[in-house]
Design a protein around this motif. Sequence first.
Motif, PDB file in Angstrom:
ATOM      1  N   LEU A 206       0.886  -1.167   0.000  1.00  0.00           N
ATOM      2  CA  LEU A 206       0.000   0.000   0.000  1.00  0.00           C
ATOM      3  C   LEU A 206       0.922   1.215   0.000  1.00  0.00           C
ATOM      4  CD1 LEU A 206      -2.661  -1.168   2.620  1.00  0.00           C
ATOM      5  CD2 LEU A 206      -2.822  -1.257   0.131  1.00  0.00           C
ATOM      6  N   ALA A 207       0.981   1.886  -1.113  1.00  0.00           N
ATOM      7  CA  ALA A 207       2.004   2.909  -1.345  1.00  0.00           C
ATOM      8  C   ALA A 207       1.848   4.111  -0.419  1.00  0.00           C
ATOM      9  CB  ALA A 207       1.947   3.374  -2.800  1.00  0.00           C
ATOM     10  N   GLY A 208       3.015   4.559   0.107  1.00  0.00           N
ATOM     11  CA  GLY A 208       3.074   5.809   0.848  1.00  0.00           C
ATOM     12  C   GLY A 208       3.548   6.938  -0.055  1.00  0.00           C
ATOM     13  N   LYS A 209       3.705   8.116   0.494  1.00  0.00           N
ATOM     14  CA  LYS A 209       4.067   9.290  -0.311  1.00  0.00           C
ATOM     15  C   LYS A 209       5.451   9.162  -0.952  1.00  0.00           C
ATOM     16  CE  LYS A 209       1.095  12.574   2.114  1.00  0.00           C
ATOM     17  NZ  LYS A 209       1.045  13.814   2.915  1.00  0.00           N
ATOM     18  N   PRO A 210       6.518   8.701  -0.232  1.00  0.00           N
ATOM     19  CA  PRO A 210       7.825   8.564  -0.907  1.00  0.00           C
ATOM     20  C   PRO A 210       7.784   7.636  -2.105  1.00  0.00           C
ATOM     21  CG  PRO A 210       8.085   8.452   1.467  1.00  0.00           C
ATOM     22  CD  PRO A 210       6.610   8.392   1.189  1.00  0.00           C
ATOM     23  N   LEU A 211       7.044   6.523  -1.996  1.00  0.00           N
ATOM     24  CA  LEU A 211       6.953   5.588  -3.105  1.00  0.00           C
ATOM     25  C   LEU A 211       6.206   6.208  -4.280  1.00  0.00           C
ATOM     26  CD1 LEU A 211       7.422   2.814  -4.318  1.00  0.00           C
ATOM     27  CD2 LEU A 211       5.415   1.974  -3.075  1.00  0.00           C
TER      28      LEU A 211
ATOM     29  N   PHE B 282       4.886  -5.986  -5.990  1.00  0.00           N
ATOM     30  CA  PHE B 282       6.312  -6.123  -5.709  1.00  0.00           C
ATOM     31  C   PHE B 282       7.130  -6.024  -7.005  1.00  0.00           C
ATOM     32  CE2 PHE B 282       5.704  -8.818  -1.587  1.00  0.00           C
ATOM     33  CZ  PHE B 282       5.315  -7.663  -0.927  1.00  0.00           C
ATOM     34  N   SER B 283       6.594  -6.527  -8.106  1.00  0.00           N
ATOM     35  CA  SER B 283       7.351  -6.507  -9.363  1.00  0.00           C
ATOM     36  C   SER B 283       7.646  -5.076  -9.802  1.00  0.00           C
ATOM     37  CB  SER B 283       6.559  -7.247 -10.454  1.00  0.00           C
ATOM     38  OG  SER B 283       5.287  -6.630 -10.643  1.00  0.00           O
ATOM     39  N   VAL B 284       6.674  -4.192  -9.634  1.00  0.00           N
ATOM     40  CA  VAL B 284       6.871  -2.782  -9.982  1.00  0.00           C
ATOM     41  C   VAL B 284       7.884  -2.156  -9.033  1.00  0.00           C
ATOM     42  CG1 VAL B 284       5.752  -0.528 -10.225  1.00  0.00           C
ATOM     43  CG2 VAL B 284       4.575  -2.603 -10.967  1.00  0.00           C
ATOM     44  N   LEU B 285       7.782  -2.508  -7.758  1.00  0.00           N
ATOM     45  CA  LEU B 285       8.715  -1.965  -6.769  1.00  0.00           C
ATOM     46  C   LEU B 285      10.149  -2.409  -7.073  1.00  0.00           C
ATOM     47  CD1 LEU B 285       9.187  -0.435  -4.112  1.00  0.00           C
ATOM     48  CD2 LEU B 285       8.713  -2.572  -2.906  1.00  0.00           C
ATOM     49  N   ARG B 286      10.329  -3.698  -7.447  1.00  0.00           N
ATOM     50  CA  ARG B 286      11.661  -4.180  -7.791  1.00  0.00           C
ATOM     51  C   ARG B 286      12.207  -3.448  -9.031  1.00  0.00           C
ATOM     52  NH1 ARG B 286       9.640  -9.331  -6.110  1.00  0.00           N
ATOM     53  NH2 ARG B 286       8.920  -9.739  -8.245  1.00  0.00           N
ATOM     54  N   GLU B 287      11.344  -3.242  -9.995  1.00  0.00           N
ATOM     55  CA  GLU B 287      11.767  -2.534 -11.206  1.00  0.00           C
ATOM     56  C   GLU B 287      12.143  -1.085 -10.904  1.00  0.00           C
ATOM     57  OE1 GLU B 287      10.039  -1.490 -15.674  1.00  0.00           O
ATOM     58  OE2 GLU B 287       9.020  -2.969 -14.393  1.00  0.00           O
ATOM     59  N   LEU B 288      11.351  -0.429 -10.072  1.00  0.00           N
ATOM     60  CA  LEU B 288      11.644   0.951  -9.681  1.00  0.00           C
ATOM     61  C   LEU B 288      12.953   1.034  -8.908  1.00  0.00           C
ATOM     62  CD1 LEU B 288      10.823   3.940  -9.382  1.00  0.00           C
ATOM     63  CD2 LEU B 288       9.516   3.269  -7.335  1.00  0.00           C
ATOM     64  N   HIS B 289      13.160   0.088  -8.004  1.00  0.00           N
ATOM     65  CA  HIS B 289      14.400   0.075  -7.227  1.00  0.00           C
ATOM     66  C   HIS B 289      15.608  -0.153  -8.138  1.00  0.00           C
ATOM     67  CE1 HIS B 289      17.362  -1.771  -4.325  1.00  0.00           C
ATOM     68  NE2 HIS B 289      17.061  -0.604  -3.718  1.00  0.00           N
ATOM     69  N   GLY B 290      15.460  -0.987  -9.153  1.00  0.00           N
ATOM     70  CA  GLY B 290      16.543  -1.202 -10.120  1.00  0.00           C
ATOM     71  C   GLY B 290      16.857   0.055 -10.914  1.00  0.00           C
ATOM     72  N   VAL B 291      15.809   0.779 -11.280  1.00  0.00           N
ATOM     73  CA  VAL B 291      16.005   2.033 -12.016  1.00  0.00           C
ATOM     74  C   VAL B 291      16.745   3.046 -11.149  1.00  0.00           C
ATOM     75  CG1 VAL B 291      14.819   4.025 -13.035  1.00  0.00           C
ATOM     76  CG2 VAL B 291      14.047   1.703 -13.559  1.00  0.00           C
TER      77      VAL B 291
ATOM     78  N   PHE C  34      17.459   5.256  -0.449  1.00  0.00           N
ATOM     79  CA  PHE C  34      17.558   3.847  -0.058  1.00  0.00           C
ATOM     80  C   PHE C  34      16.174   3.195  -0.063  1.00  0.00           C
ATOM     81  CE2 PHE C  34      21.389   5.696   1.810  1.00  0.00           C
ATOM     82  CZ  PHE C  34      22.354   4.802   1.387  1.00  0.00           C
ATOM     83  N   LEU C  35      16.208   1.856  -0.030  1.00  0.00           N
ATOM     84  CA  LEU C  35      14.938   1.115  -0.116  1.00  0.00           C
ATOM     85  C   LEU C  35      14.051   1.408   1.091  1.00  0.00           C
ATOM     86  CD1 LEU C  35      13.202  -0.948  -1.620  1.00  0.00           C
ATOM     87  CD2 LEU C  35      14.399  -2.761  -0.377  1.00  0.00           C
ATOM     88  N   HIS C  36      14.629   1.466   2.290  1.00  0.00           N
ATOM     89  CA  HIS C  36      13.800   1.723   3.468  1.00  0.00           C
ATOM     90  C   HIS C  36      13.222   3.132   3.440  1.00  0.00           C
ATOM     91  CE1 HIS C  36      17.619   3.528   4.844  1.00  0.00           C
ATOM     92  NE2 HIS C  36      16.857   4.257   5.664  1.00  0.00           N
ATOM     93  N   GLU C  37      13.937   4.063   2.796  1.00  0.00           N
ATOM     94  CA  GLU C  37      13.398   5.422   2.650  1.00  0.00           C
ATOM     95  C   GLU C  37      12.287   5.444   1.606  1.00  0.00           C
ATOM     96  OE1 GLU C  37      17.485   7.900   3.687  1.00  0.00           O
ATOM     97  OE2 GLU C  37      16.918   7.535   1.602  1.00  0.00           O
ATOM     98  N   LEU C  38      12.477   4.621   0.568  1.00  0.00           N
ATOM     99  CA  LEU C  38      11.459   4.528  -0.481  1.00  0.00           C
ATOM    100  C   LEU C  38      10.145   3.977   0.055  1.00  0.00           C
ATOM    101  CD1 LEU C  38      10.823   4.753  -3.538  1.00  0.00           C
ATOM    102  CD2 LEU C  38      11.673   2.399  -3.768  1.00  0.00           C
ATOM    103  N   LEU C  39      10.263   3.013   1.003  1.00  0.00           N
ATOM    104  CA  LEU C  39       9.063   2.344   1.535  1.00  0.00           C
ATOM    105  C   LEU C  39       8.542   2.994   2.812  1.00  0.00           C
ATOM    106  CD1 LEU C  39      10.089  -1.378   1.002  1.00  0.00           C
ATOM    107  CD2 LEU C  39       8.570   0.028  -0.404  1.00  0.00           C
TER     108      LEU C  39
END
Length: 202
Positions: free
Chosen positions: A6-11, A44-53, A62-67
């Motif tokens: 469930l996306a937050g504002k940073p994501l 999760f697939s979109v999140l993994r792709e975004l993190h790769g980008v 960082f990932l924890h900041e993104l989430l």
Amino acid sequence: MARAYLAGKPLLKALDEEKSSLTPDSRNIAEKALAQGPGAIVPFSVLRELHGVLRAKDSPLFLHELLEGSEIHLPEVEVPERNPELVARLEKIKAKLANEEYKRITKNVSSQANRHGTLADLSRQVRPLKTMVITVFNFFVTIAAAFACTYIGSQYVFSEVSARVLTSVIVASLVGLAELYVLVRTMEDVEIEPSAMKLWQD
């Protein structure tokens, strides 16, 4: 099984900034999530792709900041409808078991019970008392019969009445002692319940 966030504002902000770098399918999902706002479902697939980008662009995010502010989306477990026939059968079995349990608990209880108990209980309680009364009655009858038989039979041996009476008393005493022994043994074997004694006294 969890497969989305469930996306937050940073994501959502990162998706808005990097949606052009995502694949067409992920871009469509990102646009729908941005349209919904915070709480939108992001797989999760979109999140993994975004993190790769972001890593490819050496982003300082960082990932924890993104989430931050996001939550794992747990899909609701769909409970299948119960078969009505199965439910009816289970209710029938429950009712049968409850009825058998009730019968087991109340098998010694009778609605005909009065303050002295049921007729069967009364008969069971009075039976030992009846045995004792018959034994005592038999004791006295035996002594009387022994006295009478000896008195009548001794007329052929003794002519005097006093001798006949004395002989009859001796024989009756001996018979009485023997009968008394039997009476005591019988009364030891017979157990009389207090309720039966109370009934006898009443």
